[in-house]
Design a protein around this motif. Sequence first.
Motif, PDB file in Angstrom:
ATOM      1  N   PHE A   1       5.260  -0.159   8.094  1.00  0.00           N
ATOM      2  CA  PHE A   1       5.411   1.068   7.334  1.00  0.00           C
ATOM      3  C   PHE A   1       6.872   1.389   7.042  1.00  0.00           C
ATOM      4  O   PHE A   1       7.768   1.041   7.820  1.00  0.00           O
ATOM      5  CB  PHE A   1       4.859   2.256   8.137  1.00  0.00           C
ATOM      6  N   GLY A   2       7.088   2.109   5.937  1.00  0.00           N
ATOM      7  CA  GLY A   2       8.345   2.800   5.735  1.00  0.00           C
ATOM      8  C   GLY A   2       8.305   4.117   6.493  1.00  0.00           C
ATOM      9  O   GLY A   2       7.266   4.522   7.018  1.00  0.00           O
ATOM     10  N   LYS A   3       9.453   4.811   6.538  1.00  0.00           N
ATOM     11  CA  LYS A   3       9.543   6.063   7.300  1.00  0.00           C
ATOM     12  C   LYS A   3       8.771   7.200   6.636  1.00  0.00           C
ATOM     13  O   LYS A   3       8.436   8.177   7.278  1.00  0.00           O
ATOM     14  CB  LYS A   3      11.002   6.501   7.404  1.00  0.00           C
TER      15      LYS A   3
ATOM     16  N   LEU B   1       0.370  -3.992   9.754  1.00  0.00           N
ATOM     17  CA  LEU B   1       0.994  -3.185   8.717  1.00  0.00           C
ATOM     18  C   LEU B   1       2.408  -2.814   9.130  1.00  0.00           C
ATOM     19  O   LEU B   1       2.629  -2.414  10.272  1.00  0.00           O
ATOM     20  CB  LEU B   1       0.218  -1.881   8.519  1.00  0.00           C
TER      21      LEU B   1
ATOM     22  N   GLY C   1      -3.933  12.391   9.580  1.00  0.00           N
ATOM     23  CA  GLY C   1      -3.627  10.971   9.575  1.00  0.00           C
ATOM     24  C   GLY C   1      -3.387  10.464   8.165  1.00  0.00           C
ATOM     25  O   GLY C   1      -3.795  11.090   7.183  1.00  0.00           O
ATOM     26  N   PRO C   2      -2.713   9.328   8.026  1.00  0.00           N
ATOM     27  CA  PRO C   2      -2.489   8.748   6.691  1.00  0.00           C
ATOM     28  C   PRO C   2      -3.821   8.336   6.043  1.00  0.00           C
ATOM     29  O   PRO C   2      -4.726   7.864   6.726  1.00  0.00           O
ATOM     30  CB  PRO C   2      -1.626   7.515   6.982  1.00  0.00           C
TER      31      PRO C   2
ATOM     32  N   LEU D   1      -1.932   7.951  16.496  1.00  0.00           N
ATOM     33  CA  LEU D   1      -2.893   7.671  15.439  1.00  0.00           C
ATOM     34  C   LEU D   1      -3.760   6.478  15.816  1.00  0.00           C
ATOM     35  O   LEU D   1      -3.251   5.445  16.250  1.00  0.00           O
ATOM     36  CB  LEU D   1      -2.167   7.348  14.125  1.00  0.00           C
TER      37      LEU D   1
ATOM     38  N   GLN E   1      -0.030  11.297   3.565  1.00  0.00           N
ATOM     39  CA  GLN E   1      -0.280  11.975   4.835  1.00  0.00           C
ATOM     40  C   GLN E   1       0.019  13.461   4.679  1.00  0.00           C
ATOM     41  O   GLN E   1       1.171  13.858   4.508  1.00  0.00           O
ATOM     42  CB  GLN E   1       0.591  11.362   5.952  1.00  0.00           C
TER      43      GLN E   1
ATOM     44  N   LEU F   1      -5.300   6.044   2.659  1.00  0.00           N
ATOM     45  CA  LEU F   1      -4.901   5.070   1.651  1.00  0.00           C
ATOM     46  C   LEU F   1      -4.991   5.668   0.254  1.00  0.00           C
ATOM     47  O   LEU F   1      -6.020   6.204  -0.143  1.00  0.00           O
ATOM     48  CB  LEU F   1      -5.794   3.831   1.747  1.00  0.00           C
TER      49      LEU F   1
ATOM     50  N   MET G   1       0.816  -1.194   0.000  1.00  0.00           N
ATOM     51  CA  MET G   1       0.000   0.000   0.000  1.00  0.00           C
ATOM     52  C   MET G   1       0.859   1.258   0.000  1.00  0.00           C
ATOM     53  O   MET G   1       2.008   1.245   0.450  1.00  0.00           O
ATOM     54  CB  MET G   1      -0.893   0.020   1.260  1.00  0.00           C
TER      55      MET G   1
ATOM     56  N   TYR H   1       0.267   5.123   1.392  1.00  0.00           N
ATOM     57  CA  TYR H   1      -0.563   6.067   2.132  1.00  0.00           C
ATOM     58  C   TYR H   1      -0.010   7.474   1.901  1.00  0.00           C
ATOM     59  O   TYR H   1       1.196   7.686   1.807  1.00  0.00           O
ATOM     60  CB  TYR H   1      -0.545   5.772   3.638  1.00  0.00           C
TER      61      TYR H   1
ATOM     62  N   GLY I   1      -7.518   7.819  11.688  1.00  0.00           N
ATOM     63  CA  GLY I   1      -8.031   9.094  12.148  1.00  0.00           C
ATOM     64  C   GLY I   1      -7.007  10.189  11.916  1.00  0.00           C
ATOM     65  O   GLY I   1      -5.890   9.925  11.459  1.00  0.00           O
TER      66      GLY I   1
ATOM     67  N   LEU J   1       3.894   7.353   2.507  1.00  0.00           N
ATOM     68  CA  LEU J   1       4.371   6.214   3.290  1.00  0.00           C
ATOM     69  C   LEU J   1       4.039   4.936   2.541  1.00  0.00           C
ATOM     70  O   LEU J   1       2.876   4.718   2.166  1.00  0.00           O
ATOM     71  CB  LEU J   1       3.669   6.167   4.650  1.00  0.00           C
TER      72      LEU J   1
ATOM     73  N   TYR K   1      -3.444   0.486  -3.443  1.00  0.00           N
ATOM     74  CA  TYR K   1      -3.403  -0.848  -2.818  1.00  0.00           C
ATOM     75  C   TYR K   1      -3.123  -1.866  -3.924  1.00  0.00           C
ATOM     76  O   TYR K   1      -3.754  -1.853  -4.973  1.00  0.00           O
ATOM     77  CB  TYR K   1      -4.751  -1.128  -2.159  1.00  0.00           C
TER      78      TYR K   1
ATOM     79  N   ALA L   1       8.344   6.181  10.901  1.00  0.00           N
ATOM     80  CA  ALA L   1       7.202   5.358  10.537  1.00  0.00           C
ATOM     81  C   ALA L   1       6.253   5.231  11.724  1.00  0.00           C
ATOM     82  O   ALA L   1       6.696   5.216  12.876  1.00  0.00           O
ATOM     83  CB  ALA L   1       7.677   3.970  10.109  1.00  0.00           C
TER      84      ALA L   1
END
Lengths: 111, 119
Positions: free
Chosen positions: A101-103, A99, A43-44, B90, A38, A46, A34, A36, B111, A88, A49, B42
């Motif tokens: 995540f990358g940075k 999930l 917030g992130p 989050l 931000q 989507l 995915m 995302y 959120g 992200l 996908y 992250a």
Amino acid sequence: QKEVEQDPGPLSVPEGAIVSLNCTYSNSAFQYFMWYRQYSRKGPELLMYTYSSGNKEDGRFTAQVDKSSKYISLFIRDSQPSDSATYLCAMMGGANSKLTFGKGITLSVRP
Amino acid sequence: DAMVIQNPRYQVTQFGKPVTLSCSQTLNHNVMYWYQQKSSQAPKLLFHYYDKDFNNEADTPDNFQSRRPNTSFCFLDIRSPGLGDAAMYLCATSRDWGLARLTSTDTQYFGPGTRLTVL
């Protein structure tokens, strides 16, 4: 080695440029990929996908997954100032919905 | 319409003073998550609830607790905030957990976050 590595930023491009954002990963169990987006102080959300390898296109956005190389990319065509945000990458395996995540990379599109 | 709501958006607390962050959802999702995101890092999963079942990540400090009194609400309690706990928190939800095959609608919805400052 981190499970997910994302190209460091920030990245600044002129409006209309093609943007390429990339992530590599080490866990071959990842099946779901995915991206995302931000925005600052939000917030992130989507954006794209993809399941397993291949390409997926949605408007100006294209997501690519190469599982053999453990490499994923997000391309943005005709970039707009409204695309300025942090992007992200995120991945998950099958049975475990956690999930990873990358940075994130911060993109700035200059008018 | 907002689907995952977090309150407050900004929270300032003093070192060692307990604080509670709130999350509510209108999606009727089974799973609710709490992440900590520090600047340029992250998001880090702290824990999640699958329905009423609480699942703590192994490296989440004991200082962080959570409650989920019903499907719609989930709270993050920080018992004694330290300076290192200043971050964006989050909340996210997803329809289910551990599905054999996911679709895009099974992914996590986030959120807007609560930015916590510790003085």
